[in-house]
Design a protein around this motif. Sequence first.
Motif, PDB file in Angstrom:
ATOM      1  N   THR A  89      67.398  33.055  59.143  1.00  0.00           N
ATOM      2  CA  THR A  89      66.489  34.225  60.743  1.00  0.00           C
ATOM      3  C   THR A  89      67.000  35.653  60.039  1.00  0.00           C
ATOM      4  N   HIS A  90      65.294  36.220  59.953  1.00  0.00           N
ATOM      5  CA  HIS A  90      65.469  38.296  59.545  1.00  0.00           C
ATOM      6  C   HIS A  90      64.569  38.994  60.773  1.00  0.00           C
ATOM      7  N   GLY A 105      71.351  26.685  65.525  1.00  0.00           N
ATOM      8  CA  GLY A 105      69.915  27.379  65.177  1.00  0.00           C
ATOM      9  C   GLY A 105      70.691  28.836  65.779  1.00  0.00           C
ATOM     10  N   ILE A 106      69.629  29.819  64.892  1.00  0.00           N
ATOM     11  CA  ILE A 106      70.026  31.213  64.527  1.00  0.00           C
ATOM     12  C   ILE A 106      68.492  32.655  64.174  1.00  0.00           C
ATOM     13  N   ASP A 107      69.333  32.999  65.809  1.00  0.00           N
ATOM     14  CA  ASP A 107      68.252  33.810  65.596  1.00  0.00           C
ATOM     15  C   ASP A 107      69.170  35.786  65.969  1.00  0.00           C
ATOM     16  N   ILE A 108      68.307  36.704  65.342  1.00  0.00           N
ATOM     17  CA  ILE A 108      68.221  37.524  65.258  1.00  0.00           C
ATOM     18  C   ILE A 108      67.752  39.087  65.845  1.00  0.00           C
ATOM     19  N   VAL A 206      72.386  35.567  67.708  1.00  0.00           N
ATOM     20  CA  VAL A 206      72.508  34.306  68.685  1.00  0.00           C
ATOM     21  C   VAL A 206      72.463  33.274  67.908  1.00  0.00           C
ATOM     22  N   TYR A 207      73.418  32.428  68.230  1.00  0.00           N
ATOM     23  CA  TYR A 207      73.305  31.075  67.607  1.00  0.00           C
ATOM     24  C   TYR A 207      73.337  29.961  68.540  1.00  0.00           C
ATOM     25  N   ALA A 208      73.161  28.827  68.198  1.00  0.00           N
ATOM     26  CA  ALA A 208      73.299  27.979  69.223  1.00  0.00           C
ATOM     27  C   ALA A 208      73.448  26.578  68.483  1.00  0.00           C
ATOM     28  N   PHE A 209      74.822  26.219  69.440  1.00  0.00           N
ATOM     29  CA  PHE A 209      74.905  24.676  68.987  1.00  0.00           C
ATOM     30  C   PHE A 209      74.171  23.829  69.654  1.00  0.00           C
TER      31      PHE A 209
END
Length: 212
Positions: A89-90, A105-108, A206-209
């Motif tokens: 993410t960026h 998954g990841i998001d900023i 935020v990150y998700a498993f």
Amino acid sequence: MPLYKTINSNASTQILVWKITESFDELFDAVVLNENNLIRLNGMKSELHQRAFLSVRKLLQEAGYSDLDLYYDEFGKPHLKDDKHISITHSHNFSAIIISDEIVGIDIELQREKIIRIADKFINEKELSRLRSIGAQDYIKKLTVKWGAKEAIFKIRNEKGISFKDHIKVNAFEIIDAQAIAELHFGGLVKEFKIYFEEIEGFTLVYAFEKN
Ligand SMILES: CC(C)(COP(=O)(O)OP(=O)(O)OC[C@H]1O[C@@H](n2cnc3c(N)ncnc32)[C@H](O)[C@@H]1OP(=O)(O)O)[C@@H](O)C(=O)NCCC(=O)NCCS
């Protein structure tokens, strides 16, 4: 700046965050790029985007990889050539990657007022009215977590037709808890996700498993 932050979420999961303060040249000179990604870089219109893209390669190097270990599938989802899972993410002057044995998954996202105006696009009415009853500052933070969680889950599943509003639900959570549970109801399946989040200089990471 060098690496901004490393989070070791569990034994097999590393999250690395970069704060982008370097110039294009500084970053470019410090990384290797495969041919496709060099073409992609040259095609990017904004220098901020280019620097973010390059900073992700710095993060890969911090994790013991390089751009040569990475490839994208037809949907634009990144993969590592070994067995690890990766998500990228960026946003503005921050970038982050997550690398794990688990599906992640990841998001900023930058926390901003504007999210209030678009909330009804990604959250259903019932959930939204419950959220509206809390104080304004927490409201923006919670909306940003929900948005980030949905982006992170979308990046994991990468399935055409997923609607953030209709198919992904983030259960009630408190900002102080720094975690939540989310569900994806799609294609006749229900998938559960563990969500973690934290604040970084006005951004929400935020990150998700994906749970088995
Ligand atoms: C693809 C998408 C997930 C990217 O997210 P974003 O918040 O715009 O941007 P981010 O910086 O967080 O993420 C970009 C990275 O995601 C990764 N990515 C792109 N497409 C992807 C996909 N299909 N699956 C998984 N990861 C993907 C890439 O690594 C990309 O960065 P890179 O190309 O520089 O390596 C997003 O644009 C999207 O399509 N979202 C779903 C659509 C939607 O339903 N939106 C809103 C509904 S209200």
